[in-house]
Design a protein around this motif. Structure first.
Motif, PDB file in Angstrom:
ATOM      1  N   ARG A   3      -6.411   0.934  -4.323  1.00 33.10           N
ATOM      2  CA  ARG A   3      -5.487   0.368  -3.335  1.00 33.10           C
ATOM      3  C   ARG A   3      -6.227  -0.497  -2.322  1.00 33.10           C
ATOM      4  O   ARG A   3      -5.718  -1.545  -1.897  1.00 33.10           O
ATOM      5  CB  ARG A   3      -4.715   1.479  -2.619  1.00 33.10           C
ATOM      6  N   GLN A  32      -5.343  -4.275  -1.496  1.00 34.61           N
ATOM      7  CA  GLN A  32      -5.012  -4.672  -0.123  1.00 34.61           C
ATOM      8  C   GLN A  32      -5.839  -5.878   0.323  1.00 34.61           C
ATOM      9  O   GLN A  32      -5.302  -6.815   0.921  1.00 34.61           O
ATOM     10  CB  GLN A  32      -5.276  -3.519   0.847  1.00 34.61           C
ATOM     11  N   ASP A  39       0.821  -1.201   0.000  1.00 35.68           N
ATOM     12  CA  ASP A  39       0.000   0.000   0.000  1.00 35.68           C
ATOM     13  C   ASP A  39       0.863   1.263   0.000  1.00 35.68           C
ATOM     14  O   ASP A  39       0.563   2.223  -0.711  1.00 35.68           O
ATOM     15  CB  ASP A  39      -0.956   0.015   1.190  1.00 35.68           C
TER      16      ASP A  39
END
Length: 144
Positions: free
Chosen positions: A37, A41, A24
């Motif tokens: 993101r 993740q 990240d």
């Protein structure tokens, strides 16, 4: 732009968060949008979590990331016992496991799973990146 990240991690639950934070931070640093993101993740968390929970014969695992232009490719691999790929159906609501690969598939653009009984498992997934407007990398015109 080309970004590569490779992590060799012990098969321990604490390493899942470490891998997620490292990736990240790298993606944020080059200007990937927050929502994109977040998807990456979660997909990475599920992939690494599967290794920690299921690859009991493996002492460690590897996370390899390549960001090339508008795509992020992640490969999570271990040298565990492998497994039989589940049917494509989502488990019923009473199941206590079996959703990880379905979650990854729903979050990314492409997912490949290779598992060889007795030797290894490799999850490879790709996600098209979205950028914050001022951060999107551009190629110099002479390279087009």
């Amino acid at each position: 732009m080309l970004l590569r990240l490779s992590l060799d991690l012990p098969r321990d639950a604490a390493t899942v968060a470490m891998a997620r934070r490292a990736l990240d931070g790298a993606l944020a640093g080059v200007g990937v949008e927050d929502d994109c993101r977040t998807d990456i993740q979660l997909a990475l968390t599920e992939a690494c979590g599967n290794v920690v929970v299921h690859a009991v014969a493996a002492a460690d695992y590897t996370v390899d990331v390549t960001v090339n232009d508008d795509q992020c490719t992640i490969e999570v691999s271990d040298r565990g016992d492998g497994f039989v790929l589940p049917r494509s159906q989502m488990p019923d609501s009473s199941a206590t496991s079996g959703r990880g690969l379905h979650i990854v598939a729903a979050l990314v653009d492409h997912l490949d799973v290779v598992s060889t009984a007795g030797t290894c498992t490799r999850l490879r997934f790709t996600k098209r990146l979205t950028w914050t407007a001022p951060s999107r990398p551009t190629r110099p015109k002479e390279l087009d």
